[in-house]
Design a protein around this motif. Structure first.
Motif, PDB file in Angstrom:
ATOM      1  N   ASP A  86       0.057  -2.022  -3.144  1.00  0.00           N
ATOM      2  CA  ASP A  86      -1.567  -1.875  -3.286  1.00  0.00           C
ATOM      3  C   ASP A  86      -2.358  -0.900  -2.145  1.00  0.00           C
ATOM      4  OD1 ASP A  86      -0.968  -3.813  -1.847  1.00  0.00           O
ATOM      5  OD2 ASP A  86      -3.868  -4.464  -1.748  1.00  0.00           O
ATOM      6  N   THR A  87      -1.668  -0.567  -0.606  1.00  0.00           N
ATOM      7  CA  THR A  87      -2.099   0.727   0.354  1.00  0.00           C
ATOM      8  C   THR A  87      -1.365   2.018  -0.055  1.00  0.00           C
ATOM      9  OG1 THR A  87      -0.388   0.437   1.832  1.00  0.00           O
ATOM     10  CG2 THR A  87      -2.406  -0.945   1.706  1.00  0.00           C
ATOM     11  N   TRP A  88      -0.927   1.908  -0.893  1.00  0.00           N
ATOM     12  CA  TRP A  88       0.368   3.535  -0.607  1.00  0.00           C
ATOM     13  C   TRP A  88      -0.648   4.475  -1.496  1.00  0.00           C
ATOM     14  CZ3 TRP A  88       4.787   1.085  -4.443  1.00  0.00           C
ATOM     15  CH2 TRP A  88       5.933   0.121  -3.370  1.00  0.00           C
ATOM     16  N   HIS A  89      -0.920   4.178  -1.755  1.00  0.00           N
ATOM     17  CA  HIS A  89      -1.819   5.561  -2.419  1.00  0.00           C
ATOM     18  C   HIS A  89      -2.446   5.698  -1.960  1.00  0.00           C
ATOM     19  CE1 HIS A  89       1.579   6.209  -5.292  1.00  0.00           C
ATOM     20  NE2 HIS A  89       1.091   5.130  -5.169  1.00  0.00           N
ATOM     21  N   GLY A 146      -2.630   4.957   2.089  1.00  0.00           N
ATOM     22  CA  GLY A 146      -1.768   5.872   2.297  1.00  0.00           C
ATOM     23  C   GLY A 146      -0.260   6.068   3.436  1.00  0.00           C
ATOM     24  N   CYS A 147       0.477   5.404   2.367  1.00  0.00           N
ATOM     25  CA  CYS A 147       2.420   5.783   2.707  1.00  0.00           C
ATOM     26  C   CYS A 147       2.971   6.882   2.438  1.00  0.00           C
ATOM     27  CB  CYS A 147       2.025   3.950   2.983  1.00  0.00           C
ATOM     28  SG  CYS A 147       3.876   4.463   4.249  1.00  0.00           S
ATOM     29  N   PRO A 148       4.256   7.255   2.940  1.00  0.00           N
ATOM     30  CA  PRO A 148       4.965   8.142   2.361  1.00  0.00           C
ATOM     31  C   PRO A 148       6.262   7.426   2.272  1.00  0.00           C
ATOM     32  CG  PRO A 148       5.121   8.712   5.134  1.00  0.00           C
ATOM     33  CD  PRO A 148       3.543   7.426   4.464  1.00  0.00           C
ATOM     34  N   LEU A 149       6.329   5.964   2.677  1.00  0.00           N
ATOM     35  CA  LEU A 149       8.131   5.193   3.552  1.00  0.00           C
ATOM     36  C   LEU A 149       7.580   4.473   1.756  1.00  0.00           C
ATOM     37  CD1 LEU A 149       8.346   3.953   6.260  1.00  0.00           C
ATOM     38  CD2 LEU A 149       8.863   6.576   5.042  1.00  0.00           C
ATOM     39  N   ARG A 150       8.434   4.089   1.421  1.00  0.00           N
ATOM     40  CA  ARG A 150       8.765   2.428   0.302  1.00  0.00           C
ATOM     41  C   ARG A 150       9.610   1.844   0.628  1.00  0.00           C
ATOM     42  NH1 ARG A 150       4.943   4.949  -0.695  1.00  0.00           N
ATOM     43  NH2 ARG A 150       3.940   6.408  -1.899  1.00  0.00           N
ATOM     44  N   CYS A 151       9.033   0.855   1.160  1.00  0.00           N
ATOM     45  CA  CYS A 151      10.118  -0.159   2.185  1.00  0.00           C
ATOM     46  C   CYS A 151      10.800  -1.406   0.793  1.00  0.00           C
ATOM     47  CB  CYS A 151       9.048  -1.096   3.241  1.00  0.00           C
ATOM     48  SG  CYS A 151       9.270   0.228   4.511  1.00  0.00           S
ATOM     49  N   LYS A 152      11.259  -1.696   0.549  1.00  0.00           N
ATOM     50  CA  LYS A 152      11.637  -2.486  -0.455  1.00  0.00           C
ATOM     51  C   LYS A 152      11.083  -3.772  -0.271  1.00  0.00           C
ATOM     52  CE  LYS A 152      15.863  -0.265  -1.597  1.00  0.00           C
ATOM     53  NZ  LYS A 152      17.313  -0.775  -1.387  1.00  0.00           N
ATOM     54  N   TYR A 153      10.564  -3.825   1.123  1.00  0.00           N
ATOM     55  CA  TYR A 153       9.706  -5.907   1.230  1.00  0.00           C
ATOM     56  C   TYR A 153       7.851  -5.362   1.800  1.00  0.00           C
ATOM     57  CZ  TYR A 153      10.687  -3.927   6.346  1.00  0.00           C
ATOM     58  OH  TYR A 153      10.132  -3.354   7.614  1.00  0.00           O
ATOM     59  N   CYS A 154       7.636  -4.491   1.149  1.00  0.00           N
ATOM     60  CA  CYS A 154       6.035  -3.749   1.298  1.00  0.00           C
ATOM     61  C   CYS A 154       5.539  -5.027   1.259  1.00  0.00           C
ATOM     62  CB  CYS A 154       5.892  -2.345   0.727  1.00  0.00           C
ATOM     63  SG  CYS A 154       4.209  -2.178   1.232  1.00  0.00           S
ATOM     64  N   HIS A 155       4.732  -5.305   1.876  1.00  0.00           N
ATOM     65  CA  HIS A 155       3.724  -6.223   1.240  1.00  0.00           C
ATOM     66  C   HIS A 155       2.485  -5.810   0.971  1.00  0.00           C
ATOM     67  CE1 HIS A 155       5.424  -9.328   4.536  1.00  0.00           C
ATOM     68  NE2 HIS A 155       6.507  -9.827   3.123  1.00  0.00           N
ATOM     69  N   ILE A 213      10.345  -0.851  13.785  1.00  0.00           N
ATOM     70  CA  ILE A 213      11.797   0.349  13.815  1.00  0.00           C
ATOM     71  C   ILE A 213      11.780  -1.103  12.688  1.00  0.00           C
ATOM     72  CG2 ILE A 213      14.111   0.641  14.493  1.00  0.00           C
ATOM     73  CD1 ILE A 213      12.926   0.729  17.186  1.00  0.00           C
ATOM     74  N   LYS A 214      12.486   0.004  11.533  1.00  0.00           N
ATOM     75  CA  LYS A 214      12.516  -1.002   9.739  1.00  0.00           C
ATOM     76  C   LYS A 214      14.073  -0.853  10.460  1.00  0.00           C
ATOM     77  CE  LYS A 214       7.831   0.000   8.721  1.00  0.00           C
ATOM     78  NZ  LYS A 214       7.596  -1.278   7.774  1.00  0.00           N
ATOM     79  N   HIS A 215      15.235  -0.377  10.569  1.00  0.00           N
ATOM     80  CA  HIS A 215      16.342  -0.342  10.878  1.00  0.00           C
ATOM     81  C   HIS A 215      17.424   0.415  11.888  1.00  0.00           C
ATOM     82  CE1 HIS A 215      19.944  -0.904   9.182  1.00  0.00           C
ATOM     83  NE2 HIS A 215      20.329  -1.577   8.152  1.00  0.00           N
ATOM     84  N   GLY A 234      -1.886  -0.253   7.950  1.00  0.00           N
ATOM     85  CA  GLY A 234      -2.047   1.031   6.783  1.00  0.00           C
ATOM     86  C   GLY A 234      -1.394  -0.290   6.088  1.00  0.00           C
ATOM     87  N   GLY A 235      -0.848   0.697   5.096  1.00  0.00           N
ATOM     88  CA  GLY A 235      -0.168   1.260   4.595  1.00  0.00           C
ATOM     89  C   GLY A 235       0.070   2.465   5.701  1.00  0.00           C
ATOM     90  N   ASP A 236       0.130   3.932   5.752  1.00  0.00           N
ATOM     91  CA  ASP A 236       0.880   4.056   7.790  1.00  0.00           C
ATOM     92  C   ASP A 236       0.179   4.880   7.997  1.00  0.00           C
ATOM     93  OD1 ASP A 236       3.404   4.221   9.738  1.00  0.00           O
ATOM     94  OD2 ASP A 236       1.504   5.369  10.308  1.00  0.00           O
TER      95      ASP A 236
HETATM   96  S1  SF4 Z   1       2.994  -0.020   3.558  1.00  0.00           S
HETATM   97 FE1  SF4 Z   1       4.382  -0.406   5.325  1.00  0.00          FE
HETATM   98  S2  SF4 Z   1       5.458  -1.450   4.894  1.00  0.00           S
HETATM   99 FE2  SF4 Z   1       4.898  -1.056   3.069  1.00  0.00          FE
HETATM  100  S3  SF4 Z   1       5.878   0.888   2.805  1.00  0.00           S
HETATM  101 FE3  SF4 Z   1       4.484   1.507   4.112  1.00  0.00          FE
HETATM  102  S4  SF4 Z   1       5.885   1.374   6.080  1.00  0.00           S
HETATM  103 FE4  SF4 Z   1       6.389   0.685   4.608  1.00  0.00          FE
END
Ligand code: SF4
Length: 253
Positions: free
Chosen positions: A39-42, A27-36, A131-133, A74-76
Motif C-alpha cells: 500500500d506504500t508503492w504509489h 512511493g517505492c520503485p522496487l517490488r520485493c516479493k515479500y513486501c509487507h 541489502i536485500k540480496h 517507506g516505501g523508500d
Molecule cells: S516498500 Fe520496501 S519491501 Fe516493499 S517493495 Fe519497496 S523496498 Fe521492497
C-alpha cells in the motif's frame, strides 16, 4: 515543501535506536516479493504534508523520544529525497537524531545525483541499509531492482559521509537463505568500517491479507515462514564471511 506521506507511527521500537517517531513516505520503485507494505508503492496514494507540519507534530511526542529520534522509512524515502533532506535539516536544527531506512535505491554516481545525496547525508545520523540480496541476478529476481545502487550507496556512505550504518537482511528459503549468499554478504560488508550493526530478519507472511484487499496476487503464496533460529544460523554464516574479510583471508566462494 510538501511530501507524500503514507502514515506516521509515534512510538516505533524497531526503526533505529530508542523510541522513534517514524514517517513512512509513499512511493517505492522496487517490488520485493515479500513486501509487507504494498500500500506504500504509489506516491500519489500518500497524504500531502509539509516538513514543518511533521516537525510540529514531532514536538508533541518529544518528551518520550529523548533516547530516540526521527526515522524516515517507506516505501523508500529516496523517492522523495528533496523532501526528506528538508525534513532532516529541520530536525537537526532542533537537535533531533535522524535515521534513514532505505534500500539505497536510485543512488548512482551521476554528479547531480551525488550532490543530492551529499546534502541529505549531511543531516543524517544513521542509515539503516537493507541489502536485500548479495547476488545481482538474485536481487533483480527478488526486488525487480539493481543491486549496484545499494552497494554503491554503501560505498558512498563510507567514503563521503559520517553516517553510521546498520545493515538489514531478510532471509527466505529459495532466495537469500543460502550459505554461499550469506557468506558473500558477510565478506562484502566486512570491508566497511562504518557498519555498526547487523540485523538478520526472518521472512514472515504478514502481508497476505493486504495483497488480497488490494487485489494483487501475493508472489510468495506457498513460502514457508522462517524462524528466529534460522536467523541466528544465517547470522553466524554472515559473521564468518565478515571475519574472513577483516582478517584478510581469501573468500571461500
Ligand atoms: S516498500 Fe520496501 S519491501 Fe516493499 S517493495 Fe519497496 S523496498 Fe521492497
Amino acid at each position: 515543501m510538501h511530501g507524500y506521506i503514507h502514515s506516521i507511527e509515534t512510538m516505533g521500537t524497531v526503526d533505529g535506536p530508542g523510541l522513534r517517531y517514524v514517517v513512512f513516505t509513499a512511493g517505492c520503485p522496487l517490488r520485493c516479493k515479500y513486501c509487507h507494505n504494498p500500500d506504500t508503492w504509489h506516491i500519489e496514494n500518500g497524504k500531502k504534508m509539509t516538513s514543518e507540519e511533521i516537525m510540529a507534530d514531532f514536538e508533541k511526542y518529544r518528551p518520550y523520544l529523548r533516547s530516540g529520534g526521527l526515522t524516515v522509512s517507506g516505501g523508500d524515502p529516496l523517492v522523495q529525497i528533496d523532501f526528506v533532506t528538508e525534513l532532516f535539516e529541520l530536525a537537526k536544527k532542533s537537535r533531533v537524531h535522524t535515521c534513514l531506512d532505505t534500500s539505497g535505491t536510485s543512488f548512482n554516481t551521476n554528479p547531480e545525483r551525488v550532490k543530492k545525496f551529499r546534502k541529505l547525508t549531511q543531516f543524517t545520523d544513521l542509515v539503516m541499509l537493507d541489502i536485500k540480496h548479495i547476488d545481482s541476478k538474485g536481487y533483480k529476481d527478488l526486488t525487480g531492482g539493481n543491486l549496484d545502487e545499494t552497494l554503491s550507496f554503501l560505498d558512498f556512505l563510507e567514503k563521503e559521509t559520517k553516517c553510521e550504518v546498520w545493515i538489514r537482511h531478510v532471509i527466505l528459503k529459495g532466495y537469500t537463505y543460502n550459505t554461499e549468499y550469506l557468506y558473500k554478504l558477510g565478506y562484502h560488508i566486512g570491508a566497511y568500517k562504518n557498519i555498526k550493526a547487523l540485523d538478520v530478519l526472518p521472512y514472515h507472511a504478514m502481508a497476505v491479507n493486504k495483497y488480497e484487499n488490494l487485489g494483487i496476487e501475493y508472489p510468495l503464496k506457498d513460502m514457508k515462514e522462517m524462524t528466529k533460529e534460522d536467523a541466528i544460523k544465517a547470522r553466524s554464516v554472515i559473521e564468518a564471511g565478515m571475519a574472513d574479510r577483516i582478517q584478510g583471508n581469501a573468500a571461500r566462494y
